[in-house]
Design a protein around this motif. Structure first.
Motif, short mmCIF file in Angstrom:
data_model
loop_
_atom_site.label_atom_id
_atom_site.label_comp_id
_atom_site.label_asym_id
_atom_site.label_seq_id
_atom_site.Cartn_x
_atom_site.Cartn_y
_atom_site.Cartn_z
N ALA A 5 0.82 -1.20 0.00
CA ALA A 5 0.00 0.00 0.00
C ALA A 5 0.86 1.26 0.00
CB ALA A 5 -0.93 -0.01 1.22
N VAL A 6 1.96 1.23 0.78
CA VAL A 6 2.87 2.37 0.78
C VAL A 6 3.44 2.59 -0.61
CG1 VAL A 6 5.11 3.18 1.60
CG2 VAL A 6 3.48 2.18 3.22
N ALA A 7 3.83 1.50 -1.26
CA ALA A 7 4.39 1.62 -2.61
C ALA A 7 3.37 2.19 -3.58
CB ALA A 7 4.88 0.25 -3.09
N ALA A 8 2.11 1.74 -3.46
CA ALA A 8 1.06 2.24 -4.35
C ALA A 8 0.84 3.73 -4.14
CB ALA A 8 -0.24 1.47 -4.10
N LEU A 9 0.81 4.15 -2.87
CA LEU A 9 0.63 5.56 -2.59
C LEU A 9 1.81 6.37 -3.09
CD1 LEU A 9 -0.88 7.90 -1.42
CD2 LEU A 9 -0.07 7.26 0.87
N ALA A 10 3.01 5.82 -2.92
CA ALA A 10 4.21 6.52 -3.39
C ALA A 10 4.18 6.70 -4.90
CB ALA A 10 5.46 5.75 -2.98
N LEU A 11 3.67 5.69 -5.60
CA LEU A 11 3.54 5.82 -7.05
C LEU A 11 2.59 6.95 -7.41
CD1 LEU A 11 3.42 2.09 -8.22
CD2 LEU A 11 5.22 3.77 -8.72
N GLY A 55 14.23 19.45 -5.58
CA GLY A 55 14.17 18.03 -5.87
C GLY A 55 13.64 17.15 -4.78
N ALA A 56 13.19 17.74 -3.68
CA ALA A 56 12.65 16.94 -2.57
C ALA A 56 11.17 16.67 -2.78
CB ALA A 56 12.87 17.66 -1.25
N TYR A 57 10.74 15.45 -2.48
CA TYR A 57 9.32 15.16 -2.40
C TYR A 57 8.80 15.62 -1.04
CZ TYR A 57 10.09 11.99 -6.36
OH TYR A 57 10.42 11.45 -7.58
N TYR A 58 7.51 15.93 -0.99
CA TYR A 58 6.93 16.26 0.30
C TYR A 58 5.49 15.78 0.36
CZ TYR A 58 4.88 20.30 -2.18
OH TYR A 58 4.22 21.10 -3.07
N GLU A 86 8.16 7.43 -1.01
CA GLU A 86 7.76 6.51 0.07
C GLU A 86 8.19 7.02 1.44
OE1 GLU A 86 8.54 3.57 -3.41
OE2 GLU A 86 9.26 5.54 -2.74
N ARG A 87 9.30 7.74 1.46
CA ARG A 87 9.84 8.21 2.73
C ARG A 87 8.82 9.06 3.49
NH1 ARG A 87 13.91 7.84 6.72
NH2 ARG A 87 12.23 8.38 8.15
N SER A 108 9.23 16.54 4.48
CA SER A 108 10.01 16.48 3.25
C SER A 108 10.90 15.25 3.25
CB SER A 108 10.89 17.74 3.13
OG SER A 108 11.84 17.62 2.09
N THR A 109 11.15 14.70 2.06
CA THR A 109 12.12 13.61 1.94
C THR A 109 13.55 14.14 1.98
OG1 THR A 109 12.25 13.76 -0.48
CG2 THR A 109 10.55 12.30 0.46
#
Length: 451
Positions: A5-11, A55-58, A86-87, A108-109
């Motif tokens: 589920a985490v991977a799906a959300l990260a996608l 370049g950071a995801y948040y 995912e982080r 933030s990642t």
């Protein structure tokens, strides 16, 4: 939330991301995109995600019953390699208690992996600006640093003390399970573990492999993986087996490590991994190819046998930290203590990752900076590191907000008294020790010569 589920959300987060960081160096900040919340807060919040100009995801969570305040989160680790969305998903899941308590949450990642504290502090401040300009204006912003992220939060609070309109960007700082002695001192015990392990095991590197200074972690061209390291540790120490199934020689070696380095057997591999892969990251990417880590002058003890201690001290390899590398690493990672807002810390006294004695160094840092009046330290009976208990954090947040709002500075005793009242809402777990004071760091990690 399951890994799938985490991977799906990260996608989903990645799908709405903008172009790679190198193409966005000077780009304006995009508008956060509505996204599916992690399961832990899905029923009580709206979530937004994005990819900032560095370049950071948040990821941002806005509770439907918002109390008007923001928790700006600096995560622990740090991970190595390219940041992944995912982080932040995992961070929000872990810290869902903040959203359940009514706080908006933003994490933030960071733009890069590895031990880069000031850069991570900049990424954290950038996220605050995104939240304020494009999501909502909080009444108060609490900067929360967890583990290694506590050093990031401290540096952010020191670096960013006023906005363009003269206001403070952060109203208070919460540091949980923090690595608070700076890079120049916090990792000494990992250097000690590295040399003691090699003295006992001799397989990292093996005699058939190219030799190198252990304080660089690994050579730049080494191909060792985490699985390779785990296999070597298990080969020598049998950590993949119950204690009773280890050979007498494995038991002897494990006991010597735990007695001398003063860490539990369960954390030997994780700390050795840090002293392998993170040290390489520091040397290659942060300190110009030289190592800031050393053990010159250390006197190892704790085995209970003077002859064993003597043999250990005679047999371990010795390394001197490079002066320029140490200065460069300290400039990035060591706190100054010049924090102009209230700071509240919490640490489990049996934390196996960030020793409780690190907090004594942080207090001394604040004392030297003349800001000790801004600091209240609390300690709990917990033995964990990544998370203490549900009621612990809302209790600390409530105390911080009172301090900010009306100037009522909490005490360890007042916080301990207030915690049980929140257990009815958040569950059992209050374990504050209001009278506890940590010993000096050198009572646990031996002093050494420093350039």
């Amino acid at each position: 939330m399951s890994r799938l589920a985490v991977a799906a959300l990260a996608l989903a987060l990645g799908a709405c991301a903008s172009p790679p960081p190198q193409d966005r160096a000077n780009a304006p900040e995009g508008t956060p995109t509505p996204t599916v919340c992690p399961k832990a807060v899905a029923s009580i919040a709206r979530c937004f995600s994005g990819h900032d100009s560095a370049g950071a995801y948040y990821l941002i969570a806005m509770p439907t019953q918002w109390n008007g305040h923001l928790v700006l989160h600096a995560h622990g680790g740090p991970a190595l390699g390219t940041p992944k969305p995912e982080r932040s998903v995992e961070d929000l899941e872990r810290w869902a208690i903040m959203v359940k308590a009514g706080y908006a949450w933003a994490g933030s990642t960071f733009r890069q992996g590895g031990v880069a504290v000031r850069a991570a502090a900049q990424d954290t401040e950038r996220l605050r600006q995104i939240f304020v300009t494009q999501v909502a204006r909080p009444q108060y912003t609490i900067l929360h640093g967890q583990s290694w992220g506590a050093s990031v939060a401290v540096r952010a609070a020191e670096m960013f003390t006023a906005t363009a309109d003269g206001k403070r960007p952060y109203d208070a700082v919460l540091l949980t399970s923090g690595v608070l002695a700076g890079g120049s001192r916090s990792y000494d015990f990992r250097t000690d573990l590295r040399v003691v392990y090699q003295y006992l095991c001799g397989n990292h590197p093996r005699p058939t492999e190219a030799d190198y200074p252990l304080n660089i972690g690994l050579p730049a061209d080494a191909h060792m993986t985490q699985a390779d390291l785990q296999a070597r540790v298990n080969e020598c120490l049998g950590l993949d087996k119950p204690q009773a199934e280890r050979t007498p020689e494995q038991q002897r070696k494990v006991k010597l490590i735990t007695d001398v380095i003063r860490i539990p057997a369960s954390s030997i591999h994780s700390h050795l991994s840090w002293a392998t892969f993170h040290y390489r990251d520091v040397v290659l990417h942060r300190t110009g190819g030289a190592s800031p880590f050393g053990n010159q002058g250390v006197r190892y003890s704790g085995s209970g046998d003077a002859a064993v201690d003597a043999a250990l001290n005679a047999g371990v390899q010795r390394f001197r930290a490079d002066p320029a590398a140490l200065a460069r690493f300290a400039q990035d990672t060591d706190p100054t203590g010049r924090i102009p807002v209230p700071v509240l810390t919490v640490k489990g006294v049996n934390d196996p990752t960030a020793f409780v004695e690190l907090d004594s160094v942080f207090k001394a840092t604040m004392d030297r900076a003349g800001t000790s009046g801004h600091l209240v330290q609390t300690f709990t009976q917990h033995s964990g590191h990544s998370y203490l208990s549900h009621p612990t954090y809302p209790t600390l947040m409530a105390a911080l907000l009172r301090w900010v709002n009306d100037g009522t500075q909490p005490t360890p005793a007042s916080i301990a008294r207030q915690c049980p009242a929140l257990e009815a809402r958040f569950g059992k777990g209050c374990a504050f020790l209001p009278d506890y004071r940590p010993a000096a760091l050198n009572t646990r990690v031996p002093d050494r010569e420093r350039p």
